[in-house]
Design a protein around this motif. Structure first.
Motif, short mmCIF file in Angstrom:
data_model
loop_
_atom_site.label_atom_id
_atom_site.label_comp_id
_atom_site.label_asym_id
_atom_site.label_seq_id
_atom_site.Cartn_x
_atom_site.Cartn_y
_atom_site.Cartn_z
N GLN B 931 -23.00 -2.08 -26.57
CA GLN B 931 -22.39 -0.85 -26.02
C GLN B 931 -23.33 0.35 -26.16
N ARG B 932 -24.51 0.15 -25.71
CA ARG B 932 -25.52 1.22 -25.64
C ARG B 932 -25.96 1.72 -27.00
N SER B 933 -25.54 1.11 -28.06
CA SER B 933 -26.12 1.51 -29.34
C SER B 933 -27.05 0.38 -29.80
N VAL B 934 -28.19 0.77 -30.28
CA VAL B 934 -29.22 -0.21 -30.62
C VAL B 934 -29.58 -0.05 -32.09
N LEU B 935 -29.60 -1.16 -32.80
CA LEU B 935 -30.01 -1.13 -34.20
C LEU B 935 -31.05 -2.23 -34.40
N GLN B 936 -31.91 -2.00 -35.35
CA GLN B 936 -32.87 -3.07 -35.60
C GLN B 936 -33.08 -3.28 -37.08
N THR B 937 -33.52 -4.47 -37.39
CA THR B 937 -33.76 -4.79 -38.80
C THR B 937 -35.17 -4.37 -39.17
N THR B 938 -35.45 -4.54 -40.41
CA THR B 938 -36.84 -4.30 -40.82
C THR B 938 -37.69 -5.47 -40.34
N THR B 939 -38.94 -5.28 -40.46
CA THR B 939 -39.84 -6.31 -39.99
C THR B 939 -40.12 -7.29 -41.13
N ALA B 940 -40.03 -8.54 -40.77
CA ALA B 940 -40.34 -9.56 -41.77
C ALA B 940 -41.63 -10.28 -41.37
N ASP B 941 -42.03 -11.17 -42.20
CA ASP B 941 -43.31 -11.84 -41.92
C ASP B 941 -43.08 -13.33 -41.72
N GLY B 942 -43.91 -13.86 -40.89
CA GLY B 942 -43.96 -15.31 -40.79
C GLY B 942 -42.99 -15.90 -39.81
#
Lengths: 234, 1447
Positions: B931-942
């Protein structure tokens, strides 16, 4: 909304849930909410409320007094879906469970005007007030009812467990749809009083004022359910 | 008043109150010293026994009692004194008590938490006010600096105040003073203002309950005996005095037969002669002809006089008007006179003719039966004058007629002129118009001549309707008129000079005696003599009397002359006379004669005798001369001219009210219902008269209504209006005559008004307007934009569809959907009890036992179980209350960046993230958009990152409507995209600063529709990430066996996976499905299945729902026409397209894959969303292939049918999967293992595959049976698929209820269209063009450059991808690319989609975010490939790449 050509009209309601008459129950409180159509929106005031718990007084063994104020302003474009107030009354049963004691609804009066208080007096007044004044337009006494259990066994268990049947939503009582599937029993009465102010109704072509608008009151005024033994005159 | 709550001691509760007061004082004193009481004091306070001092109290009480009333204030003072004394006493006592202090040493006293009370007192003091009893000093009641003024002392009258106790008054005064402006309640005398006592001494209502004697005599009840009314309700109700002595006199004087069966022929003629003669006499009596002739002459004279008087002078208009009126009158009168004259003439002729016939008959039969004799008297006239008169008459008439005709002609001529004028004008106009036309034409063609013009004119004139050319009226024919008149005159009038004939009928002729008659006649006469007649009198259908028998005479006249006096009690309803004929012993009823009930004014003596005609249709035949009745006979010898006569006659009688002895009419009063009826004008002519103005008018003139009578004013008014023609009564009858008047607005207005349209649409619950808020009050405020949404939906945009066929399909689907939605809307408005009332279920024994058991279970168990969260009904929610919780736990097998040898050697410095360590090969993060809201996680590795992060997304329902229906129909989806965060260094060569740029590269995505979460309340599991088959710059790392056993399972499938947990907070109660509701409300869908089968399936499904509530069970489904169909009918082996089978003739496995892929390429179109997640429509395979759009079920059915035809064992699995929710999969059994196929993706999973999206297996469906899973578990991992085991699977058709042999609804063979109806090249180009435009549109700030070289290279890869179905090509073609574009850093991937519309393709491209690259030197490449499968199934590949030049 310009003054010349309004696009909405306003309906201001203030009044109170004066009290109730439930001969069998005591320690009741009530909730109210408004039900209105799509073209209505409250602009100020409380849409819902819950009152204090009131016990019966010794003086008036049948009357519960809440004197719970209502104040709300609606704006609307269309009288369709005129607001209704839904009152539901709750109180403890024999085992102390909080159960519903009644549902009721009424339309908000459509005519602007003021509430003329009722006078409760045990002795006749020297100048008896006219019936017309006593039965003021803006006092409503709503009969209350509760849904019935579907069977005797259900009734018994619900009584035992203190889980009486309730409407899924109190607002059901303000609608006509689907009511045919329910069975209800009547319970008591709740008295409401309203003062109504409207704005721009006439400009939008809705004339709600009654033909006789003047009420002349020469009679003593006592607010709400005054105690009966003191009829003060001023 | 509540004295016990007051701190001040009251007179009645003085004991305890004083004690409390003392305590308080003590406490106060102690506190004032050190703030808090010492421990000792506190102890004392609690332990000290305050014994009341009885002697003191009694003393005080006595004192109080002895005190007079008015001295209250002094009394209080006295009380204060006492208290002081008491305090002293107490102190002494305390000292005594102090001796015992040793307990203090052993005990530790802690301060009780007592302060709460104080605080509460304080807070209560803020809220509560307890007015004191004390008399308020007068000074505070009057305005400052004023002395109280006593009106009474000044000699003014002051009424008696109502009695009120002093305490109450004091309390009230105190209370009032506390208020703001409280003083205004007090008068000048310092007392509360009060009116005199309003209560009346005596009651205004008369006392009701008294002893008998005291009652006012006027009010005394008088008892009377009950009266039995003589007349019941239908009787004449009488006043008290008369006893209803009413009398009707019925006078039956006699009867005459106008025809009787025993009439001889001569009698028949005779009676006819008599009739005609009677007519003649009555006409003679009225002499209308003479009257009219005189009138005519008079009128003529008047006209002549008027014209003469005015001579040749001009007539005034008034005169002219009058003359024309006269003329009109003359015309009418003349016409009437002519009519009358003609009648006279014919009557005379008739009489003469009949008489001649009688004479002839008498001669013929040689005897006479009737005494009639006709004389014709001649009156001679003077011939000359007669002729003169005759001629003059004719001349006058001719003149008049000519005059009239002339007038008529003149009028016609003027009319003609007018018309001609009009016509000319019109013609002129027409001509002008044509000329104009001509002019425009003539610019092209100049040498057109006038004739042509005229011709055109004519044709045009013909073409266009205009007034016809009028014809001139004909001249009146003068000669003809004269001829006509004289002809008419000779026909209707006596010829001039002819004598006037006056007929005279006498009954004096001799009758031939019996013995001289022939036998037949003799027999007849004998018969006549045998007969006799009598009359019965019936009153209100009861016989009251009858006359004597009178024998029939030869002249068929019977005289009775009897008068019957009827004393009546009942109201007369009918008076009937019955005519009986007696022959020997038998009596026959000849006729009933009804006599009208006389009005009360008709009295005996004055009543005229009435002749009432009667007739009977009795058929009587005789063998003698008599003609009989209802028998044809003829006067002629040859039997021609036959006629039939019926018995008829006239009864003369009179009915009247009798007159009493003292000349009092014995008639009931007219104020009876019947009388009223006659007074009511409208009722007397019947209700129909209201609609018939003409009839009313006739009636009014006939009854000679007095127009001046106010009673008739209404009718007169009505008639006046009606006759003036303003109100025309319609010829038709309307049941709801006033309907149109009550219509709110006219139909047209209703159609045109946008506002009304909006209101109606909302009322019809059309999807877009269902909860439309604030319909504007004014028409002008409703914009057309509002309706655009709807019109967009209604008119399927054929432009948006690249393929005309698909547009048609969409249209068809839309129609079906509309009808089904309407049906559901109706169903939705049916409520059942549980919708409205919440009621606890009656606890069963089991539940009760369980609850008892629960009481015993430990409060904090060692192994806690997850508790159900409280569910929230959605109606009280508003925006912001609901959040979507996502817990993104981990992902597996994320593609890793490919180490590029080239880059390493040549420009390693440009890439920060070198691949040396092999550790940081990918830095994935997850972006969730909803619904037009965007969230993102932190960046992980691998490649196997673990985030374990909670994301909270706000949720808002469309239109702010949180009703279940609305939430169910939400189409929003949650997008979970995995990106790789890549860091690049920018131009860090020269300086020490290092600029880095972050880029995110799309790796894959998961889409979860909101409705799934809503219905399942939580989603928990590992999902396969949709990754493109080729990711440029990335490679899928095949994990080695380092992870141990887990990997062994995982290696069965390929691709990346992500583990998620999604739920809604708070939990929403999913609404009951309409299907259930529909069945419970008995609005079942139509069905062609047998009743028994439907019932059985209902029972089966209900059982399943009861015992296994979480297992979906389907036995009947709704087909595309909205009919219920049993599910097994859908399964039948169907041949897959031969082309697909031929593709891999050697490898059945490959062919199976290809077919699965083919099925999955048919576009998916969830119908559950539009039907509120409730009802799936199942279309058959041929419908599915024609529509080329369907749900999981259609895919599954098609796939299953294909598998069946390939000889595989295949079933449908009805179950739930993530993320689809309830869905349908396909199960196959081959090579001793079960495979689960996801029909909409074409993927298959082994039974023991951990990542199989199928979670629950509810039931299995084959072509001939349905099995319900009755095993303990539902997960495919833990169940056995052997349906033959009755323990594990409950079959629908069993031995008890065998399969009735249901035929399949599927066609035997599927029609396969091999050829494309449109060129796929054009489609390819179009998609490519659209996508390129879109990408440029999405990059409004940056220029978008296209790398043509790369594009063409990519275009070559795509067909290869299609062939290999996206597998095992990544490496080679990347190598190829790299060699071609070594200078670029390229990242990109192909997308693969089934084709239905362009829009999903555009969205898919957008969601990858390739266009977001912001580097200035970026270039793009885009290639599209469309591969066509049989039946118009298209597979679309879009290759998307971004290139960045390295140097």
């Amino acid at each position: 909304m310009t003054a010349n050509s309004p696009s909405v009209f306003l309906l201001m309601i203030n009044g109170q849930i004066e009290g109730a008459n439930f001969p069998e129950y005591d320690d009741l409180y009530c909730k109210y909410c408004f039900v209105y159509g799509h073209d209505w929106a409250p602009t100020s005031g409380l849409e819902e409320g819950i009152s204090q718990i009131t016990s019966k007084g010794r003086d008036s063994p049948h009357r519960l007094v809440w004197n719970f104020p209502l104040e709300i302003t609606f704006k609307s474009t269309n009288p369709l879906g005129w607001p209704q107030i839904v009152v539901s009354v709750y109180g403890p049963d024999t085992f102390g469970n909080d159960v519903v004691r009644g549902y009721g609804a009424t339309h908000i009066p459509i005519t602007p005007g003021q509430y003329v208080p009722l006078i409760f007096s045990s002795t006749p007044l020297s100048t008896p007030p006219l019936i017309k004044d006593l039965l003021s337009r803006h006092t409503r006494t709503i009969p209350m009812f509760v849904p019935e259990s579907t069977s005797r066994l259900q009734k018994f268990t619900s009584w035992l467990l203190g889980r009486r049947p309730e409407f899924t939503d109190p607002k059901v009582v303000a609608q006509g749809e689907g009511r045919e599937v329910t069975r209800v029993s009547s319970q008591g009465f709740v008295t409401l009083s309203f003062n109504i102010v409207t704005k721009d109704m006439k400009r939008l072509g809705y004339d709600t004022t009654a033909t006789e608008t003047t009420h002349t009151h020469t009679h003593p005024v006592a607010a709400g359910f005054g105690p009966g033994n003191q009829t003060l005159s001023m | 008043p509540r004295p016990q709550a007051k701190p001040v001691p009251g007179s009645s509760h003085s004991e305890s109150s004083t004690m409390r007061q003392r305590m308080k004082d003590k406490l106060k004193a102690a506190r004032s010293e050190m703030g808090l009481p010492t421990a000792e004091e506190a102890y004392n306070f609690f332990t000290f026994d305050f014994d009341p001092e009885p002697d003191e109290e009694t003393r005080k009480g006595q004192k109080r009692r002895t005190r007079p009333e008015g001295e209250n204030e002094e009394g209080e003072d006295g009380g204060d004194d006492d208290e002081e004394k008491e305090e002293e006493d107490k102190e002494e006592e305390e000292e005594l008590f102090l001796i015992d202090q040793s307990a203090d040493d052993f005990l530790v006293f802690k301060r009780a938490e007592y302060m709460g009370y104080q605080r509460r007192l304080q807070s209560e003091n803020e809220l509560l006010f307890t007015p004191s009893f004390l008399t308020v000093p007068a000074s505070s009641k009057v305005p400052e600096n004023m002395k109280p003024r006593y009106l009474e002392e000044e000699g003014l009258y002051v009424g008696e105040r109502p009695p009120m106790s002093l305490t109450n008054q004091n309390i009230l005064e105190n209370r009032i003073l506390k208020q703001e402006q409280g003083r205004k309640w007090f008068g000048d005398d310092g007392r509360i203002m009060a009116l005199p006592d309003p209560i009346k001494e005596s009651s205004t209502r008369p006392p009701l309950f008294h002893i008998e004697d005291d009652l006012d005599p006027a009010l005394q009840t008088v008892y009377r005996k009950a009266l039995v009314s003589k007349h019941a309700s239908q009787y004449i109700s009488v006043g008290g005095e008369t006893n209803g002595d009413y009398q009707l006199d019925v006078d039956v004087s006699g009867l005459i037969f106008s025809h009787h069966p025993l009439f001889s022929q001569e009698h028949v003629l005779g009676s006819r002669l008599v009739q005609l003669y009677d007519q003649h006499l009555s006409r003679q009596h009225r002499n209308l002809t003479e009257h009219l002739t005189t009138k005519l002459n008079g009128l003529r004279n008047t006209i002549g006089n008027m014209l003469e008087v005015h001579g040749g002078q001009r007539l005034t208009p008034v005169m002219q008007q009058r003359i024309s009126e006269y003329k009109q009158e003359v015309r009418n009168t003349r016409r009437l006179r002519d009519l009358e004259q003609e009648k006279d003439r014919t009557l005379l002729k008739g009489i003469v003719k009949i008489w001649k016939e009688i004479k002839a008959l008498r001669d013929f039969q040689r005897f006479t039966n009737t005494p009639y004799k006709l004389y014709l008297r001649r009156e001679e006239v003077e011939r000359a004058s007669d002729v003169r008169e005759y001629e003059a008459e004719i001349q006058a008439e001719v003149d008049e007629l000519l005059d009239e005709m002339e007038e008529d002609y003149q009028r016609k001529v003027t009319e003609y002129r007018r018309q001609q004028e009009e016509w000319k004008v019109w013609r002129r106009k027409q001509r002008a118009k044509n000329k104009k036309k001509k002019k425009t034409q003539s610019q092209l063609d100049d040498n057109e001549d006038d004739e042509d013009n005229d011709d055109d004119d004519r044709t045009d004139g013909e073409a266009e309707p205009g007034p016809p050319k009028p014809k001139p009226p004909e001249e009146p024919d003068m000669e003809g008129v004269e001829k006509q008149v004289s002809e008419k005159a000779s026909r209707i009038r006596r010829k001039p000079g002819e004598p006037i004939l006056v007929p005279e009928l006498t009954a004096s002729g001799p009758i031939t005696p019996n013995e001289q008659c022939p036998r037949g006649e003799f027999a007849r006469r004998e018969d006549v003599a045998k007969r006799s007649i009598f009359i019965k009198v019936l009153y209100n259908d009861k016989e009251v009397s009858r006359t004597d028998n009178r024998s029939l005479n030869s002249d068929f006249r019977v005289h009775f002359g009897q008068i019957f006096n009827l004393k009546i009690v009942n109201w007369p309803e009918s008076i009937k006379l019955q005519v009986f004929e007696v022959l020997g012993l038998s009596t026959t009823l000849l006729a009933d004669v009804f006599v009208p009930v006389p009005e009360s004014s008709i009295l005996t003596g004055s009543a005229p005798s009435e002749e009432l005609v009667f007739s009977s249709n009795l058929r009587v035949m005789f063998d003698h001369e008599a003609v009989g009745s209802d028998v044809p006979f003829s006067f002629e010898v040859d039997g021609s001219n036959r006629q039939t006569l019926l018995t008829s006659g006239k009864l003369s009688c009179s009915v009247s009210w009798a007159v009493g002895e003292d000349d009092v009419p014995l008639a009931p009063p007219t104020t009876q219902p019947n009388g009223l009826k006659q007074l009511d004008a409208i009722a007397s002519i019947g209700a129909s008269g209201l609609n018939d103005m003409k009839k009313l008018g006739e009636w009014a003139t006939e009854s000679r209504l007095d127009p001046n009578d106010p009673n008739n004013a209404d009718i007169m008014q009505l008639l006046k209006v009606a006759s003036s023609g303003e109100v025309t009564a319609p010829d038709y009858f309307r049941l709801e005559q006033l309907q149109e008047e009550f219509n709110f607005v006219s139909e047209e207005d209703l159609e045109q008004s946008r506002r009304f349209r909006l209101l109606r649409l909302r009322n019809q619950e059309v999807a877009e307007f269902r909860n439309y808020k604030f319909v504007p009050a004014m028409e002008r405020e409703v914009t057309d934009k509002v309706f655009e949404v709807r019109s967009l939906r209604e008119i399927v945009d054929t432009k948006g569809h690249l393929d005309a066929h698909r547009a048609l399909v969409a249209k068809h689907l839309h129609k079906i959907r509309e009808s089904i939605i309407n049906r559901f809307l109706i169903a939705k408005h049916h409520f059942i009890m549980s919708d409205l009332v919440q009621e606890e279920q009656v606890p069963t024994i089991g539940i009760l036992g369980l609850n008892l058991f629960k009481l015993a279970e430990p409060k904090r168990p060692l192994k806690p179980q997850r508790k159900e969260r409280k569910k929230v009904t959605a109606q009280n929610l508003s925006d912001g209350d609901i959040r979507l919780l996502l817990n993104i736990i981990r992902a597996y097998d994320i593609p890793v960046r490919k180490p590029s040898v080239k880059y390493d050697t040549r420009s390693s410095s440009h890439v920060l993230n070198t691949y040396i360590s092999g550790y940081e090969r990918v830095r994935p993060f997850v972006e969730v958009s909803f619904q037009r809201s965007v969230l993102q996680t932190t960046t992980a590795d691998g490649p196997n990152p673990c985030w374990n992060e909670d994301l909270q997304l706000p949720f808002s329902a469309p239109n702010g409507d949180y009703s279940t229906a609305n939430l169910q129909s939400m189409k929003d989806e949650i997008f979970i995209n995995i990106f790789d965060e890549v860091q690049y260094e920018l131009g860090g060569d020269r300086g020490k600063e290092v600029h880095t740029r972050l880029e995110k590269h799309w790796l894959g995505s998961v889409k979860i529709p909101f409705s799934t979460i809503y219905f399942q309340s939580r989603i928990d599991g590992t999902f396969k990430v949709d990754t493109p088959p080729v990711l440029l710059g990335y490679s899928k790392e095949r994990s080695l066996a380092s992870d141990g056993g887990y990997d062994a399972v995982r290696s069965l499938t390929e691709g990346a996976f992500i583990t998620l947990f999604i739920t809604i907070e708070p939990q929403l109660v999913p609404g009951e499905t309409i299907r259930e509701k529909v069945s419970s409300a008995w609005i079942s869908f139509e069905s062609q299945e047998s009743e028994g089968l439907l019932l059985a399936s209902e029972v089966f499904e209900r059982d399943a729902a009861v015992h296994f509530p979480d297992r979906p069970c389907l036995t009947t489904v709704i087909n595309i026409n909205g009919k219920t169909v049993f599910i097994t009918r859908y399964l039948r082996p169907l041949n897959p397209p031969q082309e697909l089978l031929d593709a891999f003739p050697n490898s059945p496995q490959e062919a199976t894959d290809l077919i699965a892929r083919y099925v999955s390429l048919i576009p998916s179109l969830p119908d559950s969303v539009s039907f509120a997640g409730v009802c799936d429509l199942w279309s058959t395979c041929d419908q599915f292939l024609t529509l080329l759009a369907g749900d999981e079920e259609e895919h599954a059915v098609l796939l299953c049918n294909y598998f069946l035809s390939m000889g595989k064992k295949a079933w449908l699995i009805i179950g739930t999967a993530i993320p689809e929710g309830p869905t349908t999969y396909v199960l196959t059994y081959e090579q001793n293992r079960y495979l689960i196929w996801n029909p909409s993706s074409g993927q298959y999973y082994g039974q023991y595959d951990t990542f199989c999206p199928l979670q629950t297996v509810g039931c299995l469906v084959s072509a001939d049976n349905v099995w319900l899973n009755t095993q303990a578990y539902t997960s495919p991992l833990r169940i056995r698929f052997d349906v033959t085991k009755a323990k594990l699977w409950k079959p629908f058709f069993s031995r008890a209820f065998p399969n009735p042999g249901l035929s399949s609804v599927q066609c035997i063979t599927l029609h396969i269209i091999l050829h494309l109806p449109f060129p796929k090249i054009s489609l390819t180009c179009r998609i490519e063009k659209i996508l390129k435009e879109k990408i440029m549109e999405w990059r409004p700030r940056n220029p978008t450059r296209w790398n043509r070289y790369c594009t063409s290279t990519l275009r070559h890869f795509l067909p290869k991808l299609e062939l290999s179905r996206g597998r095992d090509v990544a490496d080679e073609h990347r190598l190829e690319l790299q060699s071609l574009l070594g200078d670029y850093r390229i990242s990109g991937f192909p997308l693969h989609l089934p084709f239905s519309e362009v829009r999903p393709i555009v969205e898919a491209v957008y969601s990858t975010g390739v266009h977001n690259v912001e580097a200035s030197n970026v270039e793009f490449a885009l290639a599209v490939h469309v591969h066509a499968y049989p039946n118009n199934v298209l597979s679309v590949w879009v290759y998307l790449a971004s290139l960045i030049r390295m140097r």
